[in-house]
Design a protein around this motif. Structure first.
Motif, PDB file in Angstrom:
ATOM      1  N   GLN A   1       0.834  -1.202   0.000  1.00  0.00           N
ATOM      2  CA  GLN A   1       0.000   0.000   0.000  1.00  0.00           C
ATOM      3  C   GLN A   1       0.868   1.251   0.000  1.00  0.00           C
ATOM      4  O   GLN A   1       0.601   2.213  -0.736  1.00  0.00           O
ATOM      5  CB  GLN A   1      -0.937  -0.005   1.218  1.00  0.00           C
ATOM      6  CG  GLN A   1      -1.885   1.175   1.264  1.00  0.00           C
ATOM      7  CD  GLN A   1      -2.868   1.165   0.112  1.00  0.00           C
ATOM      8  OE1 GLN A   1      -3.379   0.138  -0.267  1.00  0.00           O
ATOM      9  NE2 GLN A   1      -3.107   2.322  -0.464  1.00  0.00           N
ATOM     10  N   GLU A   2       1.927   1.237   0.821  1.00  0.00           N
ATOM     11  CA  GLU A   2       2.829   2.392   0.855  1.00  0.00           C
ATOM     12  C   GLU A   2       3.521   2.577  -0.487  1.00  0.00           C
ATOM     13  O   GLU A   2       3.655   3.702  -0.979  1.00  0.00           O
ATOM     14  CB  GLU A   2       3.868   2.209   1.970  1.00  0.00           C
ATOM     15  CG  GLU A   2       3.298   2.360   3.364  1.00  0.00           C
ATOM     16  CD  GLU A   2       4.298   1.995   4.463  1.00  0.00           C
ATOM     17  OE1 GLU A   2       5.398   1.496   4.139  1.00  0.00           O
ATOM     18  OE2 GLU A   2       3.953   2.208   5.645  1.00  0.00           O
ATOM     19  N   ALA A   3       3.938   1.456  -1.098  1.00  0.00           N
ATOM     20  CA  ALA A   3       4.579   1.544  -2.413  1.00  0.00           C
ATOM     21  C   ALA A   3       3.599   2.073  -3.453  1.00  0.00           C
ATOM     22  O   ALA A   3       3.956   2.904  -4.301  1.00  0.00           O
ATOM     23  CB  ALA A   3       5.118   0.182  -2.834  1.00  0.00           C
ATOM     24  N   ALA A   4       2.353   1.605  -3.383  1.00  0.00           N
ATOM     25  CA  ALA A   4       1.345   2.091  -4.320  1.00  0.00           C
ATOM     26  C   ALA A   4       1.081   3.581  -4.122  1.00  0.00           C
ATOM     27  O   ALA A   4       0.956   4.340  -5.093  1.00  0.00           O
ATOM     28  CB  ALA A   4       0.047   1.291  -4.154  1.00  0.00           C
ATOM     29  N   ASP A   5       0.998   3.990  -2.863  1.00  0.00           N
ATOM     30  CA  ASP A   5       0.789   5.418  -2.574  1.00  0.00           C
ATOM     31  C   ASP A   5       1.960   6.246  -3.088  1.00  0.00           C
ATOM     32  O   ASP A   5       1.768   7.312  -3.683  1.00  0.00           O
ATOM     33  CB  ASP A   5       0.606   5.650  -1.076  1.00  0.00           C
ATOM     34  CG  ASP A   5      -0.716   5.107  -0.555  1.00  0.00           C
ATOM     35  OD1 ASP A   5      -1.618   4.842  -1.378  1.00  0.00           O
ATOM     36  OD2 ASP A   5      -0.853   4.941   0.680  1.00  0.00           O
ATOM     37  N   GLU A   6       3.162   5.761  -2.857  1.00  0.00           N
ATOM     38  CA  GLU A   6       4.348   6.487  -3.320  1.00  0.00           C
ATOM     39  C   GLU A   6       4.378   6.550  -4.843  1.00  0.00           C
ATOM     40  O   GLU A   6       4.670   7.599  -5.425  1.00  0.00           O
ATOM     41  CB  GLU A   6       5.620   5.811  -2.799  1.00  0.00           C
ATOM     42  CG  GLU A   6       6.885   6.553  -3.139  1.00  0.00           C
ATOM     43  CD  GLU A   6       8.116   5.888  -2.549  1.00  0.00           C
ATOM     44  OE1 GLU A   6       9.208   6.150  -3.065  1.00  0.00           O
ATOM     45  OE2 GLU A   6       7.980   5.133  -1.568  1.00  0.00           O
ATOM     46  N   LEU A   7       4.043   5.431  -5.464  1.00  0.00           N
ATOM     47  CA  LEU A   7       4.004   5.393  -6.928  1.00  0.00           C
ATOM     48  C   LEU A   7       2.953   6.361  -7.468  1.00  0.00           C
ATOM     49  O   LEU A   7       3.199   7.087  -8.434  1.00  0.00           O
ATOM     50  CB  LEU A   7       3.709   3.965  -7.401  1.00  0.00           C
ATOM     51  CG  LEU A   7       3.764   3.697  -8.881  1.00  0.00           C
ATOM     52  CD1 LEU A   7       5.172   3.956  -9.427  1.00  0.00           C
ATOM     53  CD2 LEU A   7       3.367   2.250  -9.165  1.00  0.00           C
ATOM     54  N   LYS A   8       1.799   6.394  -6.801  1.00  0.00           N
ATOM     55  CA  LYS A   8       0.731   7.299  -7.226  1.00  0.00           C
ATOM     56  C   LYS A   8       1.171   8.752  -7.064  1.00  0.00           C
ATOM     57  O   LYS A   8       0.952   9.581  -7.954  1.00  0.00           O
ATOM     58  CB  LYS A   8      -0.535   7.011  -6.404  1.00  0.00           C
ATOM     59  CG  LYS A   8      -1.764   7.757  -6.880  1.00  0.00           C
ATOM     60  CD  LYS A   8      -3.054   7.240  -6.266  1.00  0.00           C
ATOM     61  CE  LYS A   8      -3.154   7.426  -4.805  1.00  0.00           C
ATOM     62  NZ  LYS A   8      -4.482   7.134  -4.246  1.00  0.00           N
ATOM     63  N   ASN A   9       1.809   9.054  -5.925  1.00  0.00           N
ATOM     64  CA  ASN A   9       2.285  10.427  -5.700  1.00  0.00           C
ATOM     65  C   ASN A   9       3.346  10.811  -6.719  1.00  0.00           C
ATOM     66  O   ASN A   9       3.334  11.937  -7.244  1.00  0.00           O
ATOM     67  CB  ASN A   9       2.835  10.576  -4.280  1.00  0.00           C
ATOM     68  CG  ASN A   9       1.750  10.556  -3.227  1.00  0.00           C
ATOM     69  OD1 ASN A   9       0.605  10.865  -3.503  1.00  0.00           O
ATOM     70  ND2 ASN A   9       2.102  10.180  -2.020  1.00  0.00           N
ATOM     71  N   ASN A  10       4.256   9.885  -7.006  1.00  0.00           N
ATOM     72  CA  ASN A  10       5.287  10.166  -8.016  1.00  0.00           C
ATOM     73  C   ASN A  10       4.659  10.382  -9.384  1.00  0.00           C
ATOM     74  O   ASN A  10       5.083  11.262 -10.138  1.00  0.00           O
ATOM     75  CB  ASN A  10       6.310   9.032  -8.070  1.00  0.00           C
ATOM     76  CG  ASN A  10       7.220   9.019  -6.865  1.00  0.00           C
ATOM     77  OD1 ASN A  10       7.325  10.012  -6.149  1.00  0.00           O
ATOM     78  ND2 ASN A  10       7.867   7.905  -6.618  1.00  0.00           N
TER      79      ASN A  10
END
Length: 162
Positions: free
Chosen positions: A75-84
């Motif tokens: 989830q954190e990776a997905a959030d970071e990917l989405k933010n990037n």
């Protein structure tokens, strides 16, 4: 059927001359020993099963914890990917806006330059027309002067003399 504590408590032995009937007491003790051994075996089996189940439960709890951590990391990776991706999209939009502004500004400069060239060409065309008109008018004036008639009459005299 196994004995219950109440059965043992309420058991009465018949009395004989020397006291309790030894055979009856021995039979009862044999029954108690048999039932007790059965309970001990059953208890050991249940404890073994409990141990296996606790081990499995620990294993599954471990898996659950690992899965929870994995889900959190994902989830954190997905959030970071989405933010990037959002940041990159914003940068792309800003770059596109800069390019669009530059293209519009270049086009405006070019259109102004073309408009000035058109105006210059119109002025030059007007000057050329005015000069050409003046030349034509001058030529017409020359044609309408009396000098041409005298040239024609002189030319006629030269022919007569010949």
């Amino acid at each position: 059927m196994p004995l219950t504590p109440l059965d043992i408590h309420n058991k009465e032995f018949s009395k004989r001359l020397r006291g309790y009937d030894e055979d009856e007491v021995n039979e009862f003790l044999d029954q108690i020993i048999k039932d007790y051994e059965s309970l001990i075996r059953e208890n050991k089996d249940l404890q073994a099963q409990l141990s296996v189940h606790q081990e499995k439960l620990g294993h599954f709890a471990n898996i659950e914890e690992t899965l929870s951590k994995t889900i959190i990391v994902a989830q954190e990776a997905a959030d970071e990917l989405k933010n990037n991706a959002k940041k990159e999209a914003q940068l792309i939009v800003k770059e596109a806006e800069k390019n669009a502004d530059r293209i519009v500004n270049d086009s405006l400069v070019k259109s102004r330059k073309v408009a000035m060239e058109v105006e210059e060409l119109k002025k030059q065309a007007a000057i050329y027309r005015a000069r050409f008109r003046a030349l034509v008018e001058t030529q017409l004036d020359l044609l309408s002067q009396d000098g041409w008639e005298s040239l024609e009459s002189n030319e006629a005299r030269v022919r007569e003399l010949e």
